[in-house]
Design a protein around this motif. Sequence first.
Motif, PDB file in Angstrom:
ATOM      1  N   ALA A  27       1.679  -9.336   2.330  1.00 12.70           N
ATOM      2  CA  ALA A  27       1.213  -8.547   1.232  1.00 12.70           C
ATOM      3  C   ALA A  27       2.115  -7.501   0.689  1.00 12.70           C
ATOM      4  O   ALA A  27       2.504  -7.331   1.832  1.00 12.70           O
ATOM      5  N   ARG A  28       2.367  -7.232  -0.516  1.00 12.60           N
ATOM      6  CA  ARG A  28       3.330  -5.817  -0.385  1.00 12.60           C
ATOM      7  C   ARG A  28       2.224  -4.629  -1.376  1.00 12.60           C
ATOM      8  O   ARG A  28       1.377  -5.702  -2.331  1.00 12.60           O
ATOM      9  N   LYS A  29       1.504  -3.482  -1.119  1.00 14.60           N
ATOM     10  CA  LYS A  29       1.126  -3.190  -1.760  1.00 14.60           C
ATOM     11  C   LYS A  29       1.697  -2.689  -3.388  1.00 14.60           C
ATOM     12  O   LYS A  29       1.196  -2.640  -4.342  1.00 14.60           O
ATOM     13  N   SER A  30       3.416  -2.763  -3.698  1.00 15.20           N
ATOM     14  CA  SER A  30       3.519  -2.800  -4.760  1.00 15.20           C
ATOM     15  C   SER A  30       3.536  -3.765  -5.699  1.00 15.20           C
ATOM     16  O   SER A  30       3.438  -3.555  -7.086  1.00 15.20           O
ATOM     17  N   ASN A  31       2.726  -4.893  -5.147  1.00 16.91           N
ATOM     18  CA  ASN A  31       2.049  -6.105  -6.308  1.00 16.91           C
ATOM     19  C   ASN A  31       0.976  -5.596  -6.522  1.00 16.91           C
ATOM     20  O   ASN A  31       0.663  -6.671  -7.649  1.00 16.91           O
ATOM     21  N   ILE A  32       0.296  -4.809  -5.827  1.00 14.26           N
ATOM     22  CA  ILE A  32      -1.186  -4.044  -7.275  1.00 14.26           C
ATOM     23  C   ILE A  32      -1.242  -3.340  -7.256  1.00 14.26           C
ATOM     24  O   ILE A  32      -2.148  -2.813  -8.701  1.00 14.26           O
ATOM     25  N   VAL A  74      -0.648   6.498 -10.628  1.00 13.14           N
ATOM     26  CA  VAL A  74      -0.840   5.033 -10.131  1.00 13.14           C
ATOM     27  C   VAL A  74      -1.698   4.373 -10.303  1.00 13.14           C
ATOM     28  O   VAL A  74      -3.008   5.229 -11.422  1.00 13.14           O
ATOM     29  N   GLU A  75      -1.320   3.143 -11.531  1.00 13.72           N
ATOM     30  CA  GLU A  75      -1.502   2.444 -12.166  1.00 13.72           C
ATOM     31  C   GLU A  75      -2.025   0.932 -11.435  1.00 13.72           C
ATOM     32  O   GLU A  75      -0.874  -0.011 -10.493  1.00 13.72           O
ATOM     33  N   ILE A  76      -3.500   0.472 -11.298  1.00 14.10           N
ATOM     34  CA  ILE A  76      -3.783  -0.513 -10.318  1.00 14.10           C
ATOM     35  C   ILE A  76      -3.941  -1.552 -11.208  1.00 14.10           C
ATOM     36  O   ILE A  76      -4.541  -2.083 -11.698  1.00 14.10           O
TER      37      ILE A  76
END
Length: 177
Positions: free
Chosen positions: A83-88, A96-98
């Motif tokens: 999992a990559r934080k940059s994908n969410i 920061v946009e989620i």
Amino acid sequence: MAKNLTPKQKRFCEEYLIDLNATQAYFRAGYKGKGSTATTNANRMLTNADIEEYIQELRAAQQERTEITADRVIQEVAYIAFARKSNIATVKNSVVEIKDSDQWDEAEKAGVDSIKIRQIISEDREVFDTDVKMHNKTKALELLMKHMGLLSDLNIAGATAEKYGYKLVPIEADDNE
């Protein structure tokens, strides 16, 4: 093969599956003993072929009921590992946009441990402090590497040696030493 077991032995097997603690299962099944004697007796019970077989039967039934299989566990660990934080979450203009969670794939869902959003209000502006915490990626990768046999000292040393063009050769003991 539970037919060769006493009711107390069957109970031991059932109790053992609760927490995989043989000593506690020994006591909960109604056996008596103190300290290391109880631990020794409990561990000895685990080596009994009929008990081993019954535990495997119980475990198979448990896996079927819960649908928890080795493949499913490994898949979940893999999701966390990759999992990559940059994908969410992305950062745009220091904000920061989620991504909406209904757009996350399975790996992203498994990988996120928590999201904390804190609103900070001052006299002149409002700021949001966002923290996206992922599960321990290093630990998940380590578990996968162990499962795949990639984490032995020899494999790590061999991979490093090969990277630099060397080959590991076992050293034979010298009888004169």
